[in-house]
Design a protein around this motif. Structure first.
Motif, PDB file in Angstrom:
ATOM      1  N   TYR A  41      -9.416 -24.644  13.138  1.00 47.19           N
ATOM      2  CA  TYR A  41      -8.486 -25.755  12.985  1.00 47.19           C
ATOM      3  C   TYR A  41      -7.328 -25.626  13.975  1.00 47.19           C
ATOM      4  O   TYR A  41      -6.785 -24.533  14.182  1.00 47.19           O
ATOM      5  CB  TYR A  41      -7.922 -25.810  11.564  1.00 47.19           C
ATOM      6  N   THR A  42      -6.947 -26.757  14.560  1.00 47.56           N
ATOM      7  CA  THR A  42      -5.834 -26.798  15.507  1.00 47.56           C
ATOM      8  C   THR A  42      -5.110 -28.128  15.358  1.00 47.56           C
ATOM      9  O   THR A  42      -5.751 -29.182  15.266  1.00 47.56           O
ATOM     10  CB  THR A  42      -6.332 -26.652  16.954  1.00 47.56           C
ATOM     11  N   PHE A  43      -3.787 -28.093  15.326  1.00 52.66           N
ATOM     12  CA  PHE A  43      -2.995 -29.319  15.265  1.00 52.66           C
ATOM     13  C   PHE A  43      -2.780 -29.909  16.654  1.00 52.66           C
ATOM     14  O   PHE A  43      -2.724 -29.190  17.649  1.00 52.66           O
ATOM     15  CB  PHE A  43      -1.606 -29.045  14.669  1.00 52.66           C
ATOM     16  N   THR A  44      -2.655 -31.214  16.687  1.00 52.93           N
ATOM     17  CA  THR A  44      -2.057 -31.922  17.821  1.00 52.93           C
ATOM     18  C   THR A  44      -1.057 -32.873  17.184  1.00 52.93           C
ATOM     19  O   THR A  44      -1.372 -34.012  16.845  1.00 52.93           O
ATOM     20  CB  THR A  44      -3.099 -32.706  18.640  1.00 52.93           C
ATOM     21  N   GLY A  45       0.149 -32.366  16.959  1.00 48.52           N
ATOM     22  CA  GLY A  45       1.117 -33.130  16.193  1.00 48.52           C
ATOM     23  C   GLY A  45       0.637 -33.248  14.752  1.00 48.52           C
ATOM     24  O   GLY A  45       0.342 -32.259  14.092  1.00 48.52           O
ATOM     25  N   GLY A  46       0.539 -34.503  14.278  1.00 48.97           N
ATOM     26  CA  GLY A  46       0.075 -34.742  12.917  1.00 48.97           C
ATOM     27  C   GLY A  46      -1.423 -34.932  12.808  1.00 48.97           C
ATOM     28  O   GLY A  46      -1.939 -35.292  11.743  1.00 48.97           O
ATOM     29  N   ILE A  47      -2.156 -34.679  13.890  1.00 51.56           N
ATOM     30  CA  ILE A  47      -3.616 -34.806  13.898  1.00 51.56           C
ATOM     31  C   ILE A  47      -4.225 -33.411  13.839  1.00 51.56           C
ATOM     32  O   ILE A  47      -3.781 -32.492  14.528  1.00 51.56           O
ATOM     33  CB  ILE A  47      -4.103 -35.532  15.168  1.00 51.56           C
ATOM     34  N   LEU A  48      -5.231 -33.254  12.993  1.00 50.13           N
ATOM     35  CA  LEU A  48      -5.915 -31.969  12.877  1.00 50.13           C
ATOM     36  C   LEU A  48      -7.269 -32.050  13.565  1.00 50.13           C
ATOM     37  O   LEU A  48      -8.087 -32.923  13.256  1.00 50.13           O
ATOM     38  CB  LEU A  48      -6.116 -31.600  11.405  1.00 50.13           C
ATOM     39  N   LEU A  49      -7.510 -31.146  14.495  1.00 47.56           N
ATOM     40  CA  LEU A  49      -8.812 -31.040  15.149  1.00 47.56           C
ATOM     41  C   LEU A  49      -9.574 -29.893  14.504  1.00 47.56           C
ATOM     42  O   LEU A  49      -8.998 -28.830  14.241  1.00 47.56           O
ATOM     43  CB  LEU A  49      -8.657 -30.769  16.648  1.00 47.56           C
ATOM     44  N   SER A  50     -10.858 -30.088  14.251  1.00 52.76           N
ATOM     45  CA  SER A  50     -11.675 -29.010  13.703  1.00 52.76           C
ATOM     46  C   SER A  50     -12.955 -28.895  14.515  1.00 52.76           C
ATOM     47  O   SER A  50     -13.513 -29.898  14.953  1.00 52.76           O
ATOM     48  CB  SER A  50     -12.004 -29.264  12.223  1.00 52.76           C
ATOM     49  N   VAL A  51     -13.394 -27.659  14.712  1.00 57.63           N
ATOM     50  CA  VAL A  51     -14.635 -27.375  15.425  1.00 57.63           C
ATOM     51  C   VAL A  51     -15.600 -26.761  14.423  1.00 57.63           C
ATOM     52  O   VAL A  51     -15.311 -25.717  13.831  1.00 57.63           O
ATOM     53  CB  VAL A  51     -14.401 -26.408  16.605  1.00 57.63           C
ATOM     54  N   ASN A  52     -16.724 -27.419  14.204  1.00 57.64           N
ATOM     55  CA  ASN A  52     -17.682 -26.977  13.190  1.00 57.64           C
ATOM     56  C   ASN A  52     -18.250 -25.609  13.565  1.00 57.64           C
ATOM     57  O   ASN A  52     -18.884 -25.462  14.610  1.00 57.64           O
ATOM     58  CB  ASN A  52     -18.820 -27.994  13.066  1.00 57.64           C
ATOM     59  N   PRO A  53     -18.054 -24.589  12.720  1.00 58.38           N
ATOM     60  CA  PRO A  53     -18.574 -23.256  13.042  1.00 58.38           C
ATOM     61  C   PRO A  53     -20.048 -23.074  12.701  1.00 58.38           C
ATOM     62  O   PRO A  53     -20.659 -22.090  13.103  1.00 58.38           O
ATOM     63  CB  PRO A  53     -17.699 -22.332  12.186  1.00 58.38           C
ATOM     64  N   TYR A  54     -20.602 -24.009  11.916  1.00 62.82           N
ATOM     65  CA  TYR A  54     -21.998 -23.915  11.464  1.00 62.82           C
ATOM     66  C   TYR A  54     -22.278 -22.581  10.775  1.00 62.82           C
ATOM     67  O   TYR A  54     -23.380 -22.033  10.868  1.00 62.82           O
ATOM     68  CB  TYR A  54     -22.975 -24.140  12.628  1.00 62.82           C
ATOM     69  N   GLU A  55     -21.282 -22.050  10.112  1.00 62.38           N
ATOM     70  CA  GLU A  55     -21.444 -20.842   9.319  1.00 62.38           C
ATOM     71  C   GLU A  55     -20.302 -20.787   8.315  1.00 62.38           C
ATOM     72  O   GLU A  55     -19.301 -21.491   8.465  1.00 62.38           O
ATOM     73  CB  GLU A  55     -21.433 -19.589  10.196  1.00 62.38           C
ATOM     74  N   VAL A  56     -20.464 -19.953   7.295  1.00 61.20           N
ATOM     75  CA  VAL A  56     -19.418 -19.778   6.296  1.00 61.20           C
ATOM     76  C   VAL A  56     -18.431 -18.727   6.795  1.00 61.20           C
ATOM     77  O   VAL A  56     -18.831 -17.619   7.170  1.00 61.20           O
ATOM     78  CB  VAL A  56     -20.021 -19.330   4.946  1.00 61.20           C
ATOM     79  N   ILE A  57     -17.151 -19.076   6.830  1.00 62.39           N
ATOM     80  CA  ILE A  57     -16.108 -18.142   7.219  1.00 62.39           C
ATOM     81  C   ILE A  57     -15.449 -17.642   5.937  1.00 62.39           C
ATOM     82  O   ILE A  57     -14.845 -18.420   5.193  1.00 62.39           O
ATOM     83  CB  ILE A  57     -15.069 -18.805   8.141  1.00 62.39           C
TER      84      ILE A  57
END
Length: 319
Positions: A41-57
């Motif tokens: 997860y990474t913010f860009t201001g009030g927007i959250l970007l997520s990159v699917n890990p395709y695994e359980v963290i």
């Protein structure tokens, strides 16, 4: 200054508005570096970007972690989908104005899971726990069975849009919810691309139904259906069986009577039978060829399950 003036390998910002190089290369480097550290997860201001890990963290969605985000402003805690959910929840109560969370992305990006995580957080954040919260959560197995399918990129891809409204009281308790579905990919029912499946519910019914259901639906063990034939090598029997049990349990929890549950299952079975209906050309009144339904067990099963006469069904199919 260009990206060459910065060490892209060192980029690791929680909020990308703080990047020294807000360029495509800089954004990609920041996301890539964080992903390598299991920071999806990474913010860009009030927007959250997520990159699917395709695994359980491990630990990423634990209850203890979710509590840390209660009442916190964006940026006070590391980027997380809980931060977005709590921001909407808190602003709703503080301003008494409607709030919206838009979850978007391409197929396989993780929209379905993100939606479930937001729902889980909001219902858990509710001031008073009630049966409503559980009913909202229990609706997921049903929606996924009838609206999700395996694609070449994602086993559980939603093939429809979903607009979910939650109604909360002044103290933050969930009162009710309304779900609106739209843009269902209807063409998938009759044809799937190579490497893909039809909607989950069809496989669940064929492989996981009880003997009573099989007899009633006219679906004996080993039955084949044209709507599933192209994807027959992609059966996942253990998973389909487990998820079919979840669907039936969800129906019971949501208050569907036994007759209503059987009617829904019967309709699904009827669709499968209709896919096996065969036609032949017969000379019509004016010398032109007309389609005629070849009467078979599949036609009689479909008519019985739909509670219509065989003749009426045949007339509808050739109208």
């Amino acid at each position: 200054r260009g990206d060459e003036a910065f060490d892209l390998q060192s980029f690791d910002e929680d909020d990308m508005v703080l990047l020294p190089a807000m360029t495509l290369e800089g954004v990609q480097a920041n996301l890539r570096n964080r992903f390598a550290k299991q920071k999806i997860y990474t913010f860009t201001g009030g927007i959250l970007l997520s990159v699917n890990p395709y695994e359980v963290i491990a630990g990423l969605y634990d209850k203890d972690l979710s509590v840390r985000y209660h009442g916190q402003s964006l940026g006070n805690c590391p980027p997380h989908i809980f931060a977005i959910a709590d921001c909407a929840y808190t602003r709703l109560l503080d301003s008494q104005q409607d709030q919206s969370i838009i979850i978007s992305g391409e197929s396989g990006a993780g929209k379905t899971e993100a939606t479930k995580l937001v729902l889980r957080y909001l219902t858990g954040r509710s001031a008073k726990q009630s049966v409503v919260e559980q009913m909202i959560i229990q609706s997921n197995p049903l929606l996924e069975a009838f609206g999700n399918a395996q694609t070449v990129r994602n086993y559980n891809s939603s093939r429809f849009g979903k607009y979910l409204e939650l109604y909360l009281s002044g103290d933050g308790s969930v009162l009710s919810a309304r779900i609106t579905e739209y843009m269902l990919e209807k063409s998938r029912i009759v044809r799937q691309d190579e490497g893909e499946r039809n909607y989950h519910v069809f496989y669940q019914l064929v492989r996981a139904s009880s003997e009573e259901e099989e007899e009633h639906m006219g679906i004996p063990k080993g039955a084949t259906f044209s709507m599933l034939r192209d994807s027959s090598e992609r059966w996942d029997v253990p998973r389909d069986t487990r998820e079919y049990d979840n669907v039936l349990n969800a129906m019971k929890y949501l208050g569907f009577s036994r007759d209503e549950r059987m009617d829904i299952i019967a309709t699904v079975a009827a669709v499968l039978h209709l896919g096996n209906v065969e036609f032949r050309a017969e000379e019509g009144k004016h010398g032109d060829d007309e389609a005629e339904v070849i009467i078979s067990d599949t036609v009689t099963h479909a008519a019985r399950l739909l509670h219509v006469e065989v003749a009426a069904l045949c007339a509808a199919l050739t109208a």
